[in-house]
Enzyme design. Sequence first.
Site, short mmCIF file in Angstrom:
data_model
loop_
_atom_site.label_atom_id
_atom_site.label_comp_id
_atom_site.label_asym_id
_atom_site.label_seq_id
_atom_site.Cartn_x
_atom_site.Cartn_y
_atom_site.Cartn_z
N LYS A 80 36.59 8.20 -17.51
CA LYS A 80 36.72 7.95 -18.94
C LYS A 80 37.63 6.74 -19.12
O LYS A 80 38.62 6.58 -18.39
CB LYS A 80 37.37 9.16 -19.63
CG LYS A 80 37.12 9.21 -21.12
CD LYS A 80 35.83 9.93 -21.41
CE LYS A 80 35.53 10.02 -22.89
NZ LYS A 80 34.28 10.76 -23.14
N GLY A 180 27.50 21.27 -39.42
CA GLY A 180 27.27 19.84 -39.25
C GLY A 180 25.82 19.53 -39.51
O GLY A 180 24.93 20.27 -39.07
N GLY A 182 24.75 16.23 -38.92
CA GLY A 182 24.75 14.86 -38.39
C GLY A 182 23.55 14.62 -37.50
O GLY A 182 22.51 15.28 -37.61
N ALA A 185 22.50 17.62 -35.06
CA ALA A 185 22.01 18.75 -35.87
C ALA A 185 20.65 18.45 -36.48
O ALA A 185 19.76 19.31 -36.52
CB ALA A 185 23.03 19.07 -36.97
P1 NAD Z 1 27.68 13.01 -36.32
O1 NAD Z 1 28.93 12.28 -36.68
O2 NAD Z 1 26.36 12.36 -36.57
O3 NAD Z 1 27.65 14.45 -37.02
C1 NAD Z 1 28.77 15.24 -37.21
C2 NAD Z 1 28.67 15.83 -38.61
O4 NAD Z 1 29.67 16.83 -38.77
C3 NAD Z 1 28.88 14.82 -39.73
O5 NAD Z 1 27.79 14.83 -40.60
C4 NAD Z 1 30.17 15.29 -40.42
O6 NAD Z 1 30.17 15.05 -41.82
C5 NAD Z 1 30.14 16.77 -40.10
N1 NAD Z 1 31.42 17.46 -40.20
C6 NAD Z 1 32.65 17.00 -39.88
N2 NAD Z 1 33.57 17.94 -40.14
C7 NAD Z 1 32.91 19.02 -40.63
C8 NAD Z 1 33.32 20.30 -41.07
N3 NAD Z 1 34.59 20.67 -41.09
N4 NAD Z 1 32.36 21.16 -41.51
C9 NAD Z 1 31.06 20.80 -41.52
N5 NAD Z 1 30.63 19.60 -41.12
C10 NAD Z 1 31.54 18.71 -40.67
O7 NAD Z 1 27.87 13.37 -34.75
P2 NAD Z 1 26.76 13.85 -33.72
O8 NAD Z 1 26.37 12.68 -32.89
O9 NAD Z 1 25.72 14.65 -34.40
O10 NAD Z 1 27.63 14.79 -32.79
C11 NAD Z 1 27.99 16.08 -33.21
C12 NAD Z 1 28.88 16.74 -32.16
O11 NAD Z 1 28.19 16.79 -30.92
C13 NAD Z 1 30.20 16.01 -31.87
O12 NAD Z 1 31.18 16.98 -31.56
C14 NAD Z 1 29.87 15.20 -30.64
O13 NAD Z 1 31.03 14.91 -29.89
C15 NAD Z 1 28.98 16.17 -29.90
N6 NAD Z 1 28.05 15.54 -28.96
C16 NAD Z 1 27.20 14.58 -29.37
C17 NAD Z 1 26.33 14.00 -28.47
C18 NAD Z 1 25.35 12.96 -28.92
O14 NAD Z 1 24.37 12.69 -28.21
N7 NAD Z 1 25.55 12.36 -30.08
C19 NAD Z 1 26.33 14.39 -27.11
C20 NAD Z 1 27.22 15.39 -26.70
C21 NAD Z 1 28.08 15.96 -27.64
#
Ligand code: NAD
Length: 370
Positions: A80, A180, A182, A185
């Site tokens: 990292k 979430g 995002g 999701a």
């Molecule tokens: P994203 O930023 O697109 O989505 C996260 C969503 O969570 C946002 O819409 C935000 O408004 C919402 N959020 C924040 N706080 C909240 C709360 N208290 N209650 C409800 N919703 C809330 O991120 P993502 O890429 O969808 O990733 C989501 C999670 O998955 C993160 O923890 C990320 O580290 C993990 N992750 C993502 C990937 C990837 O491929 N993007 C891979 C491994 C892990």
Amino acid sequence: MEIFDKMKEFDHEQVTFCFNEEAGLKSIIAIHDTTLGPALGGTRMWNYKNVENALHDALRLSKAMTYKSAIAGLNFGGGKAVIIGDSAINKSELLFRTFGKFVDGLAGRFIAAEDVGTDVKDMEFARMETKYVTGISKAIGGSGDPTPVTAYGVYVGMKACAHEKWGSDSLNGRKVAIQGAGQVAKHLIEYLFNEGAELFVTDIDEDKVKKIGELVKVQPVKPDEIYEIDAEIFSPCALGAIINDETISKFKFEIIAGGANNQLEDEVKHGNKLLKKDILYAPDYVINSGGLINVANELEGYRQDRAMKHAEEIYHIIKQVIKKSKAEKISTVEASNKIAEERLNNISKIRNIYSGFSSYSGRLGELTKR
Ligand code: NAD
């Protein structure tokens, strides 16, 4: 701060401090373990309060990457990088190209990807100075957006949990509460909707839930109400540390399977609490390893079908974790950590055989010359 003590605590191989005043670069690259292959991991840009915090984060996160790669069956080690700075104001081409130069200096021992505070564009600047960068855009031969693959891994992992709990991996008619709305999701919801699951979705940004609701049928939920929903499955896809004493006491869920990182506030304590409550928890770093699988795939010449195929393996990995957890009466997190460690220990034996052979043959070569 005694750096070697910290490295010993986390069992690290190498920590590199990178500094360049002109570029405004202060970065730490932590290489935890290269038993399986070069250390692969994200580059986090964060306004750390001090160097101690930045180092701690780099050490903690790189160790987690070793486990994630090991359990996902990848031939990569854990690494990292952290860049100290405000990602909203301190980013520049110079910063990331300078960072790329330092990555290049590690000659492939560390491969950088994006993480919190950095994006594809930043990695493309770094890529101008080194080939040891992954997670670049599709337009220039990279893997692009990892979220479809991450979500697919979460989906199959959830099905593995369902099979374990109810004897069938069908999610048809199952109630799923999703935290979430995002990127991850969004794709997950599509899979679940197509299978006939009943969906309850929350996000602090209500518009995101609304937008999803225009495409598929979901029931919007207020952010603080998600923990109490009468659903069989909870899927955290937003932020970390949301599984804690307070929330566990509210859970009526039978399964927790979501994409968010670091879901348990305390890995040991809350992993065991879930075990006691008979809530089947799919360890976050196992079920969300599709993102890592995706960027790792890029290094072999990216093909999404191959990345998806590999992510499908998460079903069997989750099954294996559950089996061990049951057999040894330990939490699923402890079980997955043990499986990862077993793989590392086994492969390190091969490495020992190899290095023994090469040094022997080297000496043999010298001897035969005489
Ligand atoms: P994203 O930023 O697109 O989505 C996260 C969503 O969570 C946002 O819409 C935000 O408004 C919402 N959020 C924040 N706080 C909240 C709360 N208290 N209650 C409800 N919703 C809330 O991120 P993502 O890429 O969808 O990733 C989501 C999670 O998955 C993160 O923890 C990320 O580290 C993990 N992750 C993502 C990937 C990837 O491929 N993007 C891979 C491994 C892990």
